[in-house]
Write an enzyme that holds these catalytic residues in place. Structure first.
Site, short mmCIF file in Angstrom:
data_model
loop_
_atom_site.label_atom_id
_atom_site.label_comp_id
_atom_site.label_asym_id
_atom_site.label_seq_id
_atom_site.Cartn_x
_atom_site.Cartn_y
_atom_site.Cartn_z
N HIS A 237 -4.27 9.44 -6.63
CA HIS A 237 -5.11 9.13 -7.79
C HIS A 237 -4.40 9.43 -9.10
O HIS A 237 -4.69 8.80 -10.12
CB HIS A 237 -6.46 9.85 -7.71
CG HIS A 237 -6.40 11.28 -7.32
ND1 HIS A 237 -6.14 11.70 -6.03
CD2 HIS A 237 -6.60 12.42 -8.03
CE1 HIS A 237 -6.17 13.03 -5.98
NE2 HIS A 237 -6.44 13.48 -7.19
N GLY B 137 0.78 -1.23 0.00
CA GLY B 137 0.00 0.00 0.00
C GLY B 137 0.81 1.28 0.00
O GLY B 137 0.25 2.36 -0.20
N GLY C 249 7.56 5.97 -5.22
CA GLY C 249 6.91 6.99 -4.41
C GLY C 249 7.81 8.10 -3.92
O GLY C 249 8.78 8.49 -4.57
N HIS D 231 -32.78 18.52 -4.76
CA HIS D 231 -32.94 19.53 -3.70
C HIS D 231 -33.52 18.86 -2.46
O HIS D 231 -34.47 18.09 -2.57
CB HIS D 231 -33.88 20.65 -4.17
CG HIS D 231 -34.22 21.63 -3.09
ND1 HIS D 231 -33.33 22.61 -2.70
CD2 HIS D 231 -35.32 21.77 -2.31
CE1 HIS D 231 -33.89 23.33 -1.74
NE2 HIS D 231 -35.11 22.83 -1.48
#
Length: 467
Positions: A322, A39, A145, A445
């Protein structure tokens, strides 16, 4: 020696998503992760744990407004930081475990250890037990990363002078947290501890916080956070950060050349992140690294070596999970001979404070610098029925559209749930919608999303209905 069609170094959002897409496309795929959990930064010490703490601290801060909703509490409400941190870790463990499941499901081979190039088609894996293994990859994707940056004169001891990693696992709520850097990470973590009772001071070199976003968002967020009790020292250059026992002293120079001194029990150094290529031995594969530490790539995210690609924080562009996911998918499809593309202008940015901040496309400052003629329409959250019902009155939506064609060029919003609302703007801009297109779409709404419709009406001949 094991051989694979694709070998991915790094299991963050870019790496693991790329692995899944490669597997879907029929490639024999391997992923290498230096840590024991998958991860990357995002899932382990970034996006997921910070949002868990933001959520927990938001629940606590909401208690102060229960009385106005007719909810009366008896007894003292306390913060159990240890339990809050434990919940955060449980969320992290569950999410990381989900990546293990996805790797198994897609038959991706996982190697734990530090991956480094032997040459352009071989990667050595140094394992925690001292052993090593070399695997072969026809194609290799670098997805290593980033790590927190610092300033040359700051000694981060990970106890009192800390990075975002340590800030996610403190044993106590700081009395006074001095944050160096007013970007997304610093402001988010600052609000966590502000809600829990800390005094929070932010020292920022630029003249405003979240300086990469539209200045109107920065102005509104500053106003709201000041109202909550956060203090700001913008246009201040940090000169020194020193620790003596449990006291951290930060000295900074303001625009007038005056030195201010802030004393706290913790200082969070949040001055950005740097690409992480330590131990990669990219030179052995012939991969070029820029002066800024980034892996150099072309428009297809291909490095200087034809079969090696790089994605995510380690290459140019915004350091966003992302964005890395989109790049990981794109590279997998390029290897498969497809022709995918990414419109980097349409990758949204979000700050997960409350109110949330979100944006996509061009800012006013960028449009002015480019000489583009544009029109602007804004709508305040306080004019929304849903916002009044929930008590979330801070913020607005602003739409920037081309003055001649009415095409939407940028959408900037701050308010409740804007992290989710920004997806509507991305969708509209992906299909090159005009402000009038959005204004003629029916919005339920009462919802927060009505602010987008009203802002589009405001940009279309100032036709907003409810303000």
């Amino acid at each position: 020696m094991s051989s694979f069609d694709v070998v991915i170094i790094g299991s963050g959002p870019g790496g693991y998503v790329s692995a899944i897409r490669c597997a879907q496309l029929g490639f024999k795929t391997a992923i290498i992760e230096k840590y024991s959990t998958l991860g990357g930064t995002c899932l382990n010490v970034g996006c997921i744990p910070s949002k868990a703490l933001l959520s927990s601290s938001h629940h606590y801060s909401e208690i102060a407004h229960f009385a106005e909703h007719g909810i009366e509490l008896s007894g003292e409400v306390k913060v159990n930081l240890e339990k809050m941190i434990a919940r955060k870790q449980a969320v992290v463990d569950q999410t990381s475990g989900g990546i293990n499941y996805l790797m198994d499901k897609n038959k991706v081979t996982v190697f734990n250890g530090l991956g480094s190039f032997v040459d352009a088609t071989h990667v050595a894996i140094a394992k925690a037990d001292g052993t090593s293994e070399t695997i072969e990859g026809k194609n290799i994707i670098i997805a290593t990363g980033s790590k927190p940056s610092s300033l040359p004169f700051i000694k981060i001891d990970k106890e009192r002078i800390i990075t975002s990693t340590e800030a996610l696992a403190l044993k106590e709520v700081p009395k006074h947290l001095v944050i160096i850097g007013g970007g997304v990470i610093g402001i988010e973590l600052g609000q966590v501890y502000l809600r829990l009772g800390a005094q929070v001071s932010v020292v920022e070199f630029m003249d405003r916080i979240i300086p990469g976003m539209d200045s109107s968002l920065s102005k509104e967020l500053t106003k709201v956070l000041k109202k909550q009790g956060m203090k700001f020292y913008t246009s201040h250059k940090v000169q020194s950060v020193e620790r003596a026992g449990d006291v951290v002293t930060v000295k900074a120079e303001n625009a007038k050349g005056e030195i201010i001194t802030l004393e706290g029990d913790y200082s969070l150094v949040s001055v950005g992140r740097r690409p992480y290529t330590d131990g990669l031995n990219a030179d052995k594969a012939g991969v070029k690294i820029s002066d800024r530490g980034q892996v150099e790539v072309n428009d297809h995210l291909q490095t200087s070596v034809f079969n090696i690609y790089a994605i995510g924080d380690v290459v140019r562009g915004a350091m966003l999970a992302h964005k890395a996911e989109e790049e990981g998918t794109m590279v997998a499809e390029i290897i498969a001979g497809q022709k995918p593309h990414i419109d980097y202008n349409l990758i949204p940015g979000v700050v997960y404070t409350w109110p949330e901040v979100a944006a996509v496309g061009q800012t006013e400052e960028q449009l002015k610098a480019s000489g583009v003629e544009f029109k602007s329409g804004s709508f305040p959250f306080k004019a929304l029925g849903r916002a009044r019902a929930s008590g979330d009155l801070d913020g607005f939506v602003k739409i920037l559209a081309d003055a001649k064609t009415d095409e939407v060029l940028g959408v900037h919003m701050i308010g409740a749930r804007t992290a989710d609302l920004i997806a509507e703007a991305v969708t509209a801009m992906e299909f090159r919608a005009s402000a009038e297109d959005i204004s003629r779409m029916s919005h339920a709404h009462p919802t927060f999303a009505e602010a987008i419709k009203e802002a589009a009406l405001a940009a279309t001949d100032n036709r907003a209905l409810h303000v």
